[in-house]
Design an enzyme around this catalytic site. Structure first.
Site, PDB file in Angstrom:
ATOM      1  N   TYR A  28     -33.842 -19.400   4.978  1.00  0.00           N
ATOM      2  CA  TYR A  28     -33.015 -20.376   4.245  1.00  0.00           C
ATOM      3  C   TYR A  28     -33.277 -19.860   2.718  1.00  0.00           C
ATOM      4  O   TYR A  28     -34.348 -18.902   2.665  1.00  0.00           O
ATOM      5  CB  TYR A  28     -33.546 -21.826   4.300  1.00  0.00           C
ATOM      6  CG  TYR A  28     -34.879 -22.182   3.533  1.00  0.00           C
ATOM      7  CD1 TYR A  28     -36.042 -21.570   4.175  1.00  0.00           C
ATOM      8  CD2 TYR A  28     -35.074 -23.007   2.542  1.00  0.00           C
ATOM      9  CE1 TYR A  28     -37.429 -21.831   3.834  1.00  0.00           C
ATOM     10  CE2 TYR A  28     -36.326 -23.061   1.957  1.00  0.00           C
ATOM     11  CZ  TYR A  28     -37.380 -22.693   2.729  1.00  0.00           C
ATOM     12  OH  TYR A  28     -38.570 -22.983   2.262  1.00  0.00           O
TER      13      TYR A  28
ATOM     14  N   ARG B   7     -32.976 -11.765  -1.617  1.00  0.00           N
ATOM     15  CA  ARG B   7     -34.094 -12.350  -0.830  1.00  0.00           C
ATOM     16  C   ARG B   7     -33.406 -12.615   0.414  1.00  0.00           C
ATOM     17  O   ARG B   7     -34.167 -12.598   1.529  1.00  0.00           O
ATOM     18  CB  ARG B   7     -35.192 -13.188  -1.407  1.00  0.00           C
ATOM     19  CG  ARG B   7     -36.345 -13.452  -0.614  1.00  0.00           C
ATOM     20  CD  ARG B   7     -37.333 -14.327  -1.564  1.00  0.00           C
ATOM     21  NE  ARG B   7     -36.721 -15.806  -1.703  1.00  0.00           N
ATOM     22  CZ  ARG B   7     -37.339 -16.653  -2.488  1.00  0.00           C
ATOM     23  NH1 ARG B   7     -38.597 -16.400  -3.051  1.00  0.00           N
ATOM     24  NH2 ARG B   7     -36.984 -17.763  -2.787  1.00  0.00           N
TER      25      ARG B   7
ATOM     26  N   ARG C 258     -29.816 -22.786  25.479  1.00  0.00           N
ATOM     27  CA  ARG C 258     -31.194 -22.435  25.211  1.00  0.00           C
ATOM     28  C   ARG C 258     -31.815 -21.233  25.975  1.00  0.00           C
ATOM     29  O   ARG C 258     -31.776 -21.427  27.263  1.00  0.00           O
ATOM     30  CB  ARG C 258     -32.055 -23.835  25.294  1.00  0.00           C
ATOM     31  CG  ARG C 258     -33.585 -23.514  24.979  1.00  0.00           C
ATOM     32  CD  ARG C 258     -34.419 -24.527  25.176  1.00  0.00           C
ATOM     33  NE  ARG C 258     -35.725 -24.041  24.853  1.00  0.00           N
ATOM     34  CZ  ARG C 258     -36.416 -24.597  24.029  1.00  0.00           C
ATOM     35  NH1 ARG C 258     -35.868 -25.336  22.948  1.00  0.00           N
ATOM     36  NH2 ARG C 258     -37.500 -24.267  23.555  1.00  0.00           N
TER      37      ARG C 258
ATOM     38  N   HIS D 220     -34.694 -17.953  25.103  1.00  0.00           N
ATOM     39  CA  HIS D 220     -35.165 -17.121  23.896  1.00  0.00           C
ATOM     40  C   HIS D 220     -34.492 -16.012  23.255  1.00  0.00           C
ATOM     41  O   HIS D 220     -34.578 -15.846  22.189  1.00  0.00           O
ATOM     42  CB  HIS D 220     -36.676 -16.965  24.136  1.00  0.00           C
ATOM     43  CG  HIS D 220     -37.859 -17.892  24.196  1.00  0.00           C
ATOM     44  ND1 HIS D 220     -37.434 -19.220  25.113  1.00  0.00           N
ATOM     45  CD2 HIS D 220     -38.844 -18.158  23.614  1.00  0.00           C
ATOM     46  CE1 HIS D 220     -38.430 -19.975  24.891  1.00  0.00           C
ATOM     47  NE2 HIS D 220     -39.359 -19.391  23.934  1.00  0.00           N
TER      48      HIS D 220
ATOM     49  N   LYS E 286     -38.183 -15.697   4.607  1.00  0.00           N
ATOM     50  CA  LYS E 286     -38.188 -17.371   4.150  1.00  0.00           C
ATOM     51  C   LYS E 286     -37.376 -18.070   5.286  1.00  0.00           C
ATOM     52  O   LYS E 286     -36.360 -18.395   5.544  1.00  0.00           O
ATOM     53  CB  LYS E 286     -37.433 -17.479   2.941  1.00  0.00           C
ATOM     54  CG  LYS E 286     -37.482 -18.766   2.274  1.00  0.00           C
ATOM     55  CD  LYS E 286     -36.881 -18.762   0.756  1.00  0.00           C
ATOM     56  CE  LYS E 286     -36.933 -20.134   0.226  1.00  0.00           C
ATOM     57  NZ  LYS E 286     -38.263 -20.847   0.080  1.00  0.00           N
TER      58      LYS E 286
ATOM     59  N   GLU F   3     -50.933 -18.343  -1.047  1.00  0.00           N
ATOM     60  CA  GLU F   3     -50.199 -19.011  -2.004  1.00  0.00           C
ATOM     61  C   GLU F   3     -50.330 -20.432  -1.467  1.00  0.00           C
ATOM     62  O   GLU F   3     -50.865 -20.664  -0.651  1.00  0.00           O
ATOM     63  CB  GLU F   3     -48.552 -18.327  -1.740  1.00  0.00           C
ATOM     64  CG  GLU F   3     -48.175 -18.570  -0.523  1.00  0.00           C
ATOM     65  CD  GLU F   3     -47.015 -17.929  -0.037  1.00  0.00           C
ATOM     66  OE1 GLU F   3     -45.973 -17.835  -1.032  1.00  0.00           O
ATOM     67  OE2 GLU F   3     -46.472 -17.583   1.077  1.00  0.00           O
TER      68      GLU F   3
ATOM     69  N   LEU G 263     -44.606 -15.157   0.250  1.00  0.00           N
ATOM     70  CA  LEU G 263     -43.100 -15.245  -0.212  1.00  0.00           C
ATOM     71  C   LEU G 263     -43.314 -14.670  -1.422  1.00  0.00           C
ATOM     72  O   LEU G 263     -43.942 -15.156  -2.606  1.00  0.00           O
ATOM     73  CB  LEU G 263     -42.509 -16.387  -0.116  1.00  0.00           C
ATOM     74  CG  LEU G 263     -41.024 -16.418  -0.389  1.00  0.00           C
ATOM     75  CD1 LEU G 263     -40.257 -16.054   0.844  1.00  0.00           C
ATOM     76  CD2 LEU G 263     -40.567 -17.880  -0.969  1.00  0.00           C
TER      77      LEU G 263
HETATM   78  N1  PMP Z   1     -44.058 -19.482  -1.588  1.00  0.00           N
HETATM   79  C1  PMP Z   1     -43.478 -20.398  -0.563  1.00  0.00           C
HETATM   80  C2  PMP Z   1     -44.078 -20.351   0.623  1.00  0.00           C
HETATM   81  C3  PMP Z   1     -42.442 -21.091  -1.142  1.00  0.00           C
HETATM   82  O1  PMP Z   1     -41.784 -21.780   0.004  1.00  0.00           O
HETATM   83  C4  PMP Z   1     -41.608 -20.722  -2.268  1.00  0.00           C
HETATM   84  C5  PMP Z   1     -40.709 -21.788  -2.622  1.00  0.00           C
HETATM   85  N2  PMP Z   1     -39.274 -21.094  -2.510  1.00  0.00           N
HETATM   86  C6  PMP Z   1     -42.468 -20.027  -3.192  1.00  0.00           C
HETATM   87  C7  PMP Z   1     -43.507 -19.300  -2.802  1.00  0.00           C
HETATM   88  C8  PMP Z   1     -41.942 -19.815  -4.653  1.00  0.00           C
HETATM   89  O2  PMP Z   1     -40.579 -19.212  -4.541  1.00  0.00           O
HETATM   90  P1  PMP Z   1     -39.463 -19.268  -5.716  1.00  0.00           P
HETATM   91  O3  PMP Z   1     -40.205 -18.963  -7.141  1.00  0.00           O
HETATM   92  O4  PMP Z   1     -38.430 -18.315  -5.181  1.00  0.00           O
HETATM   93  O5  PMP Z   1     -39.017 -20.760  -5.594  1.00  0.00           O
END
Ligand code: PMP
Length: 282
Positions: A33, A52, A100, A102, A147, A180, A205
């Site tokens: 997403y 991204r 279904r 895998h 993501k 993070e 991310l």
């Molecule tokens: N880390 C994670 C795990 C996230 O889900 C997000 C939100 N998308 C971020 C960092 C921040 O990313 P962004 O600045 O692109 O929203």
């Protein structure tokens, strides 16, 4: 509730928007997403977000279900139909619908859903007082640069934060280094005044807000380093903050039970927040 969602080629009334039970996103979290912030009716950093998205898709070998140009038209049309001025666009792409099993299905068509959400400006109290984060073990997989819709560790982490009365949970790797937040990137200004955020590799991310703020560090007149930092270093820091598309730049004034600096949002955080808000307003 928004009026419309885009589901596989059609704009449908949001209450009736559904996907099939054998969508692989539902069965296996086999999808990705992207979230694009909308400010004053315009998307912020649309192309970096779509870059991204394409990175996430490529790494999972899922095709883009429409051309990028067509996707951009869909995003604009949905914003128009839903009258979104300030909010978020959610784009979700899965490997598609198949019985279904895998392994990758033969000939399944990737499924595309786009939704919108209106948002209110961040509460003044959060900006003025800063927020608290707790620290938790990072139990995620080793490809956090993708993501993926598989967000269970993030969901559990955010819930732990909420139950602890905190705003966010900072995830910590086995070396004691902060990766993070559950939906935000993590930053500190060290006790020596150096602005630090973790380097972007497969452990985090690479936030689009993070990238924009890095470009703005020159204006903030601080020394900047991209490297991991420990929980211990963060607790001794002068300042801490988080970045994300929805929260922009948000000061952190407590990490677990440790007060950060003098307990107030620091000058570097405030300058970077202002610079980022100027950037999105422009
Ligand atoms: N880390 C994670 C795990 C996230 O889900 C997000 C939100 N998308 C971020 C960092 C921040 O990313 P962004 O600045 O692109 O929203």
């Amino acid at each position: 509730m928004p009026r419309f969602a885009y589901v596989n080629g059609r704009y449908v009334h949001h209450p009736h928007a559904t996907v099939h039970i054998e969508d692989r996103g539902y069965q296996f979290a086999d999808g990705v997403y992207e979230v694009v912030p909308v400010h004053g009716g315009k998307m912020i950093d649309e192309d970096p977000h779509l870059d991204r998205l394409e990175h996430s898709l490529r790494e999972l070998r899922i095709g883009l279900p429409t051309s990028r140009t067509a996707l951009k038209m869909i995003l604009r049309e949905l914003l128009r139909r839903n009258g979104v001025v300030n909010g978020l666009l959610y784009i979700q792409i899965t490997r598609g619908v198949a019985p279904r099993d895998h392994k990758f299905p033969q000939g399944a068509k990737p499924a595309l859903v786009v939704t919108t959400k209106r948002t209110k400006p961040t509460a003044t109290a959060l900006v003025e007082n800063g927020v608290r984060v707790i620290t938790i073990p990072d139990i995620r997989w080793k490809r956090c640069d993708i993501k993926s819709v598989s967000l269970l560790p993030n969901v559990l982490g955010k819930q732990r934060a909420v139950e602890a009365g905190a705003f966010e949970a900072w995830q910590v790797d086995e070396k004691g280094l902060v990766t993070e937040g559950t939906s935000t990137n993590a930053w500190i200004v060290t006790k020596d005044g150096v602005l630090v955020t973790r380097n972007a590799n497969e452990a985090i991310l690479n936030g689009i807000t993070r990238q924009a703020v890095i470009r703005l560090t020159n204006e903030a007149g601080v020394t900047f380093e991209e490297r991991p930092f420990s929980v211990a270093e963060a607790k001794e820091a002068r300042e801490a903050f988080l970045t994300s598309s929805s929260g922009h730049v948000l000061p952190i004034t407590r990490i677990d039970d440790t007060v950060v600096g003098d307990g107030k949002p620091g000058p570097v955080t405030r300058r970077l927040r202002a610079a980022y808000l100027d950037y999105i307003a422009a």
